[in-house]
Design a protein around this motif. Structure first.
Motif, mmCIF file in Angstrom:
data_model
loop_
_atom_site.group_PDB
_atom_site.id
_atom_site.type_symbol
_atom_site.label_atom_id
_atom_site.label_comp_id
_atom_site.label_asym_id
_atom_site.label_seq_id
_atom_site.Cartn_x
_atom_site.Cartn_y
_atom_site.Cartn_z
ATOM 1 N N TYR A 270 0.842 -1.194 0.000
ATOM 2 C CA TYR A 270 0.000 0.000 0.000
ATOM 3 C C TYR A 270 0.881 1.250 0.000
ATOM 4 O O TYR A 270 1.876 1.309 0.735
ATOM 5 C CB TYR A 270 -0.916 -0.014 1.224
ATOM 6 N N PRO A 271 0.511 2.269 -0.789
ATOM 7 C CA PRO A 271 1.351 3.472 -0.885
ATOM 8 C C PRO A 271 1.374 4.309 0.383
ATOM 9 O O PRO A 271 2.253 5.167 0.526
ATOM 10 C CB PRO A 271 0.714 4.243 -2.050
ATOM 11 N N CYS A 272 0.446 4.084 1.295
ATOM 12 C CA CYS A 272 0.444 4.848 2.549
ATOM 13 C C CYS A 272 1.514 4.363 3.517
ATOM 14 O O CYS A 272 1.779 5.008 4.533
ATOM 15 C CB CYS A 272 -0.920 4.755 3.217
ATOM 16 N N ASN A 273 2.142 3.218 3.219
ATOM 17 C CA ASN A 273 3.152 2.635 4.097
ATOM 18 C C ASN A 273 4.555 2.996 3.644
ATOM 19 O O ASN A 273 4.775 3.457 2.519
ATOM 20 C CB ASN A 273 3.018 1.109 4.115
ATOM 21 N N GLU A 274 5.518 2.742 4.518
ATOM 22 C CA GLU A 274 6.934 2.756 4.142
ATOM 23 C C GLU A 274 7.350 1.300 3.934
ATOM 24 O O GLU A 274 7.391 0.512 4.885
ATOM 25 C CB GLU A 274 7.785 3.404 5.229
ATOM 26 N N ASN A 275 7.613 0.942 2.693
ATOM 27 C CA ASN A 275 7.947 -0.439 2.339
ATOM 28 C C ASN A 275 9.448 -0.545 2.087
ATOM 29 O O ASN A 275 9.976 0.071 1.162
ATOM 30 C CB ASN A 275 7.164 -0.851 1.095
ATOM 31 N N VAL A 276 10.125 -1.307 2.922
ATOM 32 C CA VAL A 276 11.581 -1.431 2.849
ATOM 33 C C VAL A 276 11.900 -2.624 1.956
ATOM 34 O O VAL A 276 11.613 -3.773 2.305
ATOM 35 C CB VAL A 276 12.195 -1.618 4.245
ATOM 36 N N THR A 277 12.500 -2.353 0.817
ATOM 37 C CA THR A 277 12.709 -3.388 -0.193
ATOM 38 C C THR A 277 14.188 -3.544 -0.544
ATOM 39 O O THR A 277 15.020 -2.682 -0.245
ATOM 40 C CB THR A 277 11.940 -3.063 -1.475
ATOM 41 N N GLU A 278 14.487 -4.643 -1.193
ATOM 42 C CA GLU A 278 15.801 -4.914 -1.781
ATOM 43 C C GLU A 278 15.527 -5.673 -3.079
ATOM 44 O O GLU A 278 14.709 -6.601 -3.093
ATOM 45 C CB GLU A 278 16.657 -5.752 -0.834
ATOM 46 N N SER A 279 16.181 -5.266 -4.150
ATOM 47 C CA SER A 279 15.831 -5.809 -5.467
ATOM 48 C C SER A 279 17.025 -6.424 -6.182
ATOM 49 O O SER A 279 17.542 -5.859 -7.157
ATOM 50 C CB SER A 279 15.211 -4.705 -6.336
ATOM 51 N N PRO A 280 17.484 -7.587 -5.721
ATOM 52 C CA PRO A 280 18.514 -8.303 -6.478
ATOM 53 C C PRO A 280 17.926 -8.815 -7.801
ATOM 54 O O PRO A 280 16.710 -8.767 -8.006
ATOM 55 C CB PRO A 280 18.884 -9.459 -5.545
ATOM 56 N N PRO A 281 18.780 -9.307 -8.716
ATOM 57 C CA PRO A 281 18.269 -9.748 -10.020
ATOM 58 C C PRO A 281 17.208 -10.836 -9.943
ATOM 59 O O PRO A 281 16.406 -10.981 -10.865
ATOM 60 C CB PRO A 281 19.534 -10.267 -10.732
ATOM 61 N N CYS A 282 17.186 -11.614 -8.876
ATOM 62 C CA CYS A 282 16.219 -12.710 -8.756
ATOM 63 C C CYS A 282 14.833 -12.242 -8.301
ATOM 64 O O CYS A 282 13.903 -13.048 -8.217
ATOM 65 C CB CYS A 282 16.734 -13.767 -7.788
ATOM 66 N N SER A 283 14.697 -10.965 -7.988
ATOM 67 C CA SER A 283 13.442 -10.444 -7.441
ATOM 68 C C SER A 283 12.534 -9.903 -8.542
ATOM 69 O O SER A 283 13.025 -9.286 -9.498
ATOM 70 C CB SER A 283 13.768 -9.342 -6.437
#
Length: 328
Positions: A270-283
Motif C-alpha cells: 500500500y502506498p500509505c506505508n513505508e515499504n523497505v525493499t531490496e531488489s537483487p536480479p532474482c526479485s
C-alpha cells in the motif's frame, strides 16, 4: 455409487429424475443460496484472503448499490460491512449446489496458481485487483481491504499514550508459512531497542511467535478484531508482509513493512506505508521457502534502514492515507 452420480432412469424421465436427485442432494443448501443476487464464497486459502475480498465487496456494492451474501470461515471480517447482507458458513456443498442450480456464486480467492510446490505465479497487478477481477468486478476499485470496528471495541483498545507502536516478530505460525518473508526476530528486537526510548511497543501475532524484550505482550489474541482495534489505536505498525500488514491497512493504520524482494509492494502493498525493499536480479521470485541466494533480499536490510523508514513515516502521520484506485 458416488453420491453425485444418480442412477440412469428411463430416457423419457431423465431430466426430471436428475432434477429430483439434485434437489434431494442440495435442498439443505438451497435455502441459503440467493435466487437472483450475486454471492461470494471466500472459504478457500489463508485468513488474509478473506480480508482482501472486502475490496471486491466494496467495489461491487458501490457499483450496484446491492449488498452481498458471503460464505466464509471468519465472519468477523464482514461484520458491520455495509456491502454484506448475510454472513454464512463456508461449506463445499454450497459450491456444488450453486453450480447445479446455476446461482451466481463467485470465488474471488481462487485466482492464485502454484507453478510448482514452492513457487507461486507472479500476479500481473495488485493481489486485491486479481481477486476483484476473479470475482467479476468491472469498474473502479480502491486497492485496500476494509474492516468496521465498533466504538466499544476501539474503547477497549485505548493506548496508554500517543506513542504506541504495534509490532510483529514473525509470521512462522501462519497457516501458509513462507520462509522467504521472514526478516528475523533478532532484527525486530534491535528495532525495539533503538526506538524504545521514544515509543511504547505492543506485540501482536500468534502465541508461538518469538516474544520480544521490552514489549507489552498481546500475542495469541483469539479474536483478530481485538488485534485490529489495537492496530487502529496505534501510531503505526512495524512488521513484514502478511496478514497483519493487510489488517492494519483495513483500519487506517500506517505501517513500516520489511518487504525484501520475494514480491513487490506494487503487487501486495500500500502506498500509505513505508515499504523497505531490496531488489537483487532474482526479485520478485514469488518462491515460498526455497532460495538459492541466501535470502540476500532480506539479509541486506538492516535495522537502521527500518529506523530510517520509521522517521519518514513519522512525517506523514496525521495526514489522510494515500490510496491507489484503478479501473478494472
Amino acid at each position: 455409487m458416488s453420491r453425485y452420480s444418480p442412477p440412469a432412469p428411463a430416457p423419457l424421465f431423465r431430466s426430471w429424475w436428475r432434477r429430483f436427485y439434485w434437489l434431494r442432494r442440495d435442498w439443505k443448501y438451497l435455502a441459503s443460496l440467493p435466487w437472483r443476487e450475486t454471492a461470494l464464497y471466500v472459504g478457500f486459502g489463508g485468513v488474509g484472503d478473506e480480508l482482501l475480498s472486502t475490496g471486491l465487496i466494496q467495489g461491487l456494492h458501490a457499483q450496484t448499490g446491492r449488498a452481498l451474501d458471503v460464505y466464509c470461515r471468519h465472519p468477523g471480517f464482514f461484520q458491520r460491512n455495509p456491502g454484506v447482507r448475510k454472513i454464512l458458513p463456508a461449506d463445499p456443498g454450497i459450491l456444488a449446489a450453486a453450480e447445479t442450480w446455476q446461482r451466481d456464486l463467485r470465488r474471488p480467492c481462487e485466482w492464485q496458481r502454484d507453478i510448482d510446490a514452492d513457487r507461486q505465479e507472479s500476479p500481473r497487478r495488485h493481489i486485491i485487483a486479481e481477486a476483484a477481477a476473479a470475482g467479476g468486478l468491472r469498474g473502479p476499485l480502491k486497492i485496500r481491504p476494509w474492516l468496521w470496528l465498533t466504538p466499544d471495541e476501539l474503547a477497549k483498545a485505548a493506548p496508554a499514550g500517543p506513542a504506541q507502536i504495534a509490532i510483529q516478530s514473525s509470521g512462522a505460525a501462519a497457516r501458509f508459512y513462507f520462509r522467504n518473508k521472514e526478516w528475523g526476530s533478532e532484527r525486530f528486537q534491535e528495532v525495539v531497542r533503538l526506538l524504545s526510548p521514544r515509543y511504547r511497543f505492543i506485540q501482536l501475532g500468534a502465541a508461538e511467535d518469538p516474544l520480544l524484550d521490552g514489549v507489552v505482550d498481546r500475542r495469541g489474541l483469539a479474536d483478530f478484531r481485538q488485534s485490529a482495534a489495537l492496530l487502529a489505536r496505534s501510531a503505526f505498525f512495524i512488521g513484514q508482509v502478511g496478514f497483519l500488514m493487510h489488517l492494519a491497512r483495513a483500519v487506517e493504520c500506517r505501517s513500516v513493512i520489511v518487504y525484501g524482494g520475494r514480491e513487490l509492494p506494487s503487487q501486495s502493498g500500500y502506498p500509505c506505508n513505508e515499504n523497505v525493499t531490496e531488489s537483487p536480479p532474482c526479485s520478485p521470485c514469488w518462491q515460498k521457502s526455497l532460495c538459492a541466494y541466501d535470502r540476500i533480499c532480506l539479509t541486506r536490510i538492516t535495522p537502521a534502514r527500518v529506523i530510517d523508514a520509521v522517521e519518514r513515516l513519522g512525517l506523514r502521520l496525521g495526514q489522510p492515507l494515500e490510496t491507489e484506485e484503478i479501473f478494472l
